[in-house]
Design an enzyme around this catalytic site. Structure first.
Site, PDB file in Angstrom:
ATOM      1  N   LYS A   1      11.381   4.122  -0.367  1.00 16.86           N
ATOM      2  CA  LYS A   1      11.148   2.692  -0.014  1.00 16.86           C
ATOM      3  C   LYS A   1       9.697   2.816  -0.765  1.00 16.86           C
ATOM      4  CE  LYS A   1       8.899   4.437   4.397  1.00 16.86           C
ATOM      5  NZ  LYS A   1       8.460   4.264   5.612  1.00 16.86           N
TER       6      LYS A   1
ATOM      7  N   TYR B   1     -21.942  -4.864  -8.062  1.00 11.66           N
ATOM      8  CA  TYR B   1     -21.937  -5.752  -6.863  1.00 11.66           C
ATOM      9  C   TYR B   1     -22.670  -5.174  -5.637  1.00 11.66           C
ATOM     10  CZ  TYR B   1     -18.863  -9.278  -9.017  1.00 11.66           C
ATOM     11  OH  TYR B   1     -17.865  -9.885 -10.019  1.00 11.66           O
TER      12      TYR B   1
END
Length: 354
Positions: free
Chosen positions: A34, A251
């Site tokens: 999956k 940042y």
């Protein structure tokens, strides 16, 4: 071309499947593929694991894609079907379904299907996610046995703490109490249980993370389990900055150099699937030498420490996780698990098979 890519080592994938076989030689294997094969590519993984007797996926669309690609093995829907409209597709493509609630049984009882559907009846043995509670399990089994649209019934549960100190004893005892005397196949073991609890192997094992070369245990390395990394996320240095003592990078200025520091800018960021919350100090390989991330991860870039890394410059190769740098280390530094990092690989990252 941007240098970032994910290299998928199919030989390592097959090796890890062999480790599953070595631990559970008497069990059939449902390979859990999956989440696009945990980020490795569902069809790519299925092809490499053609020796598996079955595959487990999330939904009907994934299962049909496997059938249309020519796979004949058993295919199991781990959350089952979501509406009665899906049942004809299950019958047409011979898909097996987990059954975890009364509503699914009612849909099966009402369905007039041309062929019978194999089901995995799920016991909620303590995880309290999906499945029938112990007091309702017997009645659910009886209804499925009487339903004309139901073929083989496999008894199933899922362990919450197979990778933890408390283990599986209570859940396994609950399952055994209800399954004793019933003539039905059993499926219990995930990766952690395959490796540590042979008494839970049953007829079908369901390996997931171990197939992709990552340890399911926080206190045990993949190397010690003879697991090899399948995905190696690589990039390169695309920029250089010489930071005087006291200057910051990135940042928020979360990293400030305490001494003159040579910084390298790497073409990889959180839009590629690298965790934004990976802090300064998260390990990275540059030119095969161990270094660390500096400052905050940006959308498309991150910064690494090149101080003391011999020969590092523009174009120097960078390993973000994989061969030589276990993905578990990156996950631990970022406060998450390897499953999340592998599954989060962005579609924009080129994938190559090696």
């Amino acid at each position: 071309m941007r240098p970032l890519q994910a290299k998928i080592n199919l030989s390592a994938l097959k090796h890890n499947f062999g480790v599953v076989r070595g631990h559970a030689p008497q069990s059939r294997t449902i390979a859990v593929i999956k989440a696009n094969g945990y980020g490795h590519g569902m069809l790519r993984v299925a092809r490499a694991l053609e020796a598996a007797e079955g595959y487990a996926v999330l939904n009907v669309g994934e299962a049909v894609a496997l059938r249309e690609a020519g796979f004949k093995q058993a295919i199991l829907l781990l959350e089952g079907f979501f509406s009665a409209d899906e049942l004809p597709t299950l019958a047409e493509h011979r898909l097996a379904s987990v059954i975890h609630c009364q509503e699914q049984i009612e849909m099966l009882e009402m369905a007039g299907l041309p062929v019978k559907i194999n089901v995995f009846l799920k016991l909620n043995s303590g995880m309290n996610r999906l499945g029938f509670r112990p007091e309702a399990f017997g009645a659910a089994l009886q209804r499925l046995q009487a339903a004309r649209s139901v073929g083989q019934i496999t008894l199933m549960t899922h362990f919450a703490c197979a990778d933890e100190v408390q283990g599986i004893a209570a859940q396994l005892a609950c399952f055994d109490r209800l399954a004793t005397g019933l003539d039905a196949p059993r499926s219990l073991a995930n990766s952690a249980a395959i490796l540590r609890f042979p008494q839970a192997h049953g007829d079908w094992v369901r390996p997931g993370i171990m197939l992709y070369g990552s340890s399911p245990f926080a206190d045990t390395s993949a190397v010690s389990l003879d697991l090899k990394p399948v995905m190696t996320l690589t990039s390169a240095i695309i920029g250089l900055q010489d930071l005087p003592a006291g200057e910051a990078v990135g940042y928020g200025a979360t990293f400030r150099a305490e001494q003159p520091t040579r910084a390298g800018i790497v073409a990889c960021g959180y839009a590629d699937g690298y965790p934004r919350h990976a802090p300064t100090g998260t390990p990275v390989l540059v030119n095969g030498q161990r270094s660390r991330i500096l400052g905050r991860v940006s959308m498309d870039m991150l910064c690494v420490d090149l101080t003391g890394i011999s020969g590092a410059g523009i174009g120097s190769p960078v390993v973000l996780w994989g061969e030589g740098l276990p993905v578990e280390e990156i996950a631990a530094a970022a406060g998450t698990i390897s499953y999340e990092l592998l599954c989060a690989l962005a579609a924009r990252v080129p994938v190559v098979e090696v």
